[in-house]
Design an enzyme around this catalytic site. Sequence first.
Site, PDB file in Angstrom:
ATOM      1  CG  ASP A 263      -2.179   0.899   0.892  1.00 54.86           C
ATOM      2  OD1 ASP A 263      -2.083   1.743  -0.032  1.00 54.86           O
ATOM      3  OD2 ASP A 263      -3.206   0.784   1.572  1.00 54.86           O
TER       4      ASP A 263
HETATM    5  C1  BGC Z   1      -5.001   3.229  -0.254  1.00 55.10           C
HETATM    6  C2  BGC Z   1      -5.078   2.218  -1.371  1.00 55.10           C
HETATM    7  C3  BGC Z   1      -4.923   2.916  -2.700  1.00 55.10           C
HETATM    8  C4  BGC Z   1      -3.607   3.668  -2.716  1.00 55.10           C
HETATM    9  C5  BGC Z   1      -3.342   4.412  -3.992  1.00 55.10           C
HETATM   10  C6  BGC Z   1      -3.745   4.091  -0.381  1.00 55.10           C
HETATM   11  O1  BGC Z   1      -3.782   5.123   0.544  1.00 55.10           O
HETATM   12  O2  BGC Z   1      -5.037   2.587   0.990  1.00 55.10           O
HETATM   13  O3  BGC Z   1      -6.291   1.518  -1.307  1.00 55.10           O
HETATM   14  O4  BGC Z   1      -5.014   1.997  -3.745  1.00 55.10           O
HETATM   15  O5  BGC Z   1      -3.613   4.613  -1.662  1.00 55.10           O
HETATM   16  O6  BGC Z   1      -4.192   5.488  -4.135  1.00 55.10           O
END
Ligand code: BGC
Length: 731
Positions: A263
């Site tokens: 993540d």
């Molecule tokens: C989120 C993810 C997301 C990623 C990219 C993160 O903060 O938890 O679900 O895909 O950002 O935007």
Amino acid sequence: MKFVFLAIAFGASLLVSAQQKTPVYLDVTKPIEERVENALSQMTIEEKVSLCHAQSKFSSKGVPRLGIPEVWTDDGPHGIREEVFWDEWDGAHWTNDSCTAFPALTCLAATFNPELSLLYGKSIGEEARYRNKTVLLGPGVNIYRTPLNGRNFEYLGEDPFLSSQMVVPYIQGVQSMGVAACVKHFALNNQEEWRGHINVNVSDRALYEIYLPAFKAAVQEGKVWAIMGSYNQLRGEHCCHNDLLLNKILKNEWKFDGVVISDWGGVHSTDQAVKNGLDLEMGTYTNGLTSKGTFPYSEYYLANPFLKGIKEGKYDVALLNDKVRRILRIIFRTTMSSNRPFGRFVSPEHSEVARKIAEEGIVLLKNDKQFFPIPAGKYNKIAVIGENATRSLVIGGGSSSLKVAYEASPLQILTAKYGKEHIVYSLGYASGAAVYGREENSKLNADSLINKAFDIAKNADVVLFIGGLNKNHFQDCEGGDRHSLDLPFGQDKLIDALLKANKNTAVILASGNAVAMPWIDRVPAIVQSWYTGSEAGNALANVLSGEVNPSGKLPFSFPKKLEDNAAASFGKLAYPGDSINEYYKEDILVGYRWFDTKNIAPLFPFGYGLSYTTFAYSKPTVDMTETTAEGTVKVSFTLTNSGKTDGAETAQLYVSKPKSAVTRAAKELKAFRKVFLKAGESQTVMIDVPVNSFAYYNEGKHGWEVEPGSYTLLLGSSSRDIKGKVEVKVK
Ligand code: BGC
């Protein structure tokens, strides 16, 4: 002179033949594994490492010299996120990237219809393909553990079986378009509060029975090509580099051959990232890079520090090669695949899919005296009250926020359907703008909004209140949890006022979470309308007017009060934790497993939803009363649409083990079937239930075990409305 000419000709022909000979990795007729090995053999250490970390907010490097393309990821999971600047979160103001917004995943789960999930996946996959994305960052399958979790709307509800059944076709649909799905967030990211560090303590049994099944189904049945690690920790290790989750379970037990993506900013250590199963590091500003400096990507944990470690012999090259193989595999499966279809973007077909899912997902919770449907012409004056009748509900919520080609609002479509002269509208309450990470309040005066709405409601035949939550911080939004189960922005007070003005007031709630309903006994009708995206207004108006008969069922339980929720009932250490640790004290008793085992009446149970028609169930029968752990039992019954309207019912099959050596939930969903029946029509329904699904996870033996003895199969219209039972003995 002649010699020189000959030499040039010879050299040129060598060059031509070198150019003509297609290397194996470019030969699309060759098996992927052969291409992967061939490409790997031609890459330098530097090139290999450069594949393992981001180069921009949403992309990572390819190998330009070899013609291997970059990896472009994109959120996910409800539409294709707009382009952002190279190293900024802000939208880049492109004019070609306004997408179709599909319904939020809670709504998809509420359809209980895997065929719609496949259509969802194909359609969003087509949009991702058209926008030339390699990886779609979704779907999300974290289990609904508490109604306060700000991201529940992005997930598939509280039941591991339902979410498994729904996630598989979504993935298959996306990947049929040559775009990788990336199931997220692995694992236990069941709250946003302290998500970056909270350390989850959970039993193996709850892990395997409740929190992992949908991920396992995504890997083994959906054959997902990517998975995203979660921000939180499990047993003292961050999940983006967690040995148990990534090495032992995902890669060894489940044989996952795709890419583990972090993540964004979820990586905290080069050593752990190298050794504990992470393949591709993506980031916001990683730990230690929390302020924006000059181009930080080379300093990511899996960038220069990794390269240095490899060169110094600290890390085995085999670890690097394994990551690179996985990343090459995803590239060959997507952008470098010969049979990658073409996509399409904002097509009428996508709108239709979005509308169909919304229509099948909307749940009718209460409908006294057939308040709904309201066909056109029935009433002279309909008062529509509430911010969610007009507010955009695709904007906000964090990473799933969308820039859409269009969003039909409920007010717009209800006005078109019932006629301008029959609709009056008043805002009633107001919230602030959806700003990420900050709570914004409205500057409008709450009392005067209520007074205006009261006057309008008083003079109408019926009132449709359209409220709920929204995508603001501390509502249904990433990065924070809700502070209470109550409706925000003074809506309870407003509903009280509306009921005083006009007792024919129905409540329609857009949200991805359960809310408290102190007025439940005083309102004649309640509709759970979720976040339904571009087609929100059309789907809602079709259900309210009766053109569509509602058939959605709740994918999670609504508690009467917060303390009735399992996690909440164990106090702060169980949720949200003490800021360092959190203990899942309710163990396997999540959602209806808790309510039904502890005999706590929910406000609305899991699997519940009304229809404009009625259904009658015959007594179920089973093809065998004795079987073995390897067997499959067939449960049959006749389902009849006993009312006057065509409609659909989701029959649910739960299993219960009255006498067990271990704690068991009172019942667990093991199968369901959605059946469409014309008014008066009957159908014999047969449902197969594999006996090995009766197993519990035996921690001592580290494996699944089907206990011998008697099981009861419960056929129901919800987890609380059981229509019939059959007994099966397992030898
Ligand atoms: C989120 C993810 C997301 C990623 C990219 C993160 O903060 O938890 O679900 O895909 O950002 O935007």
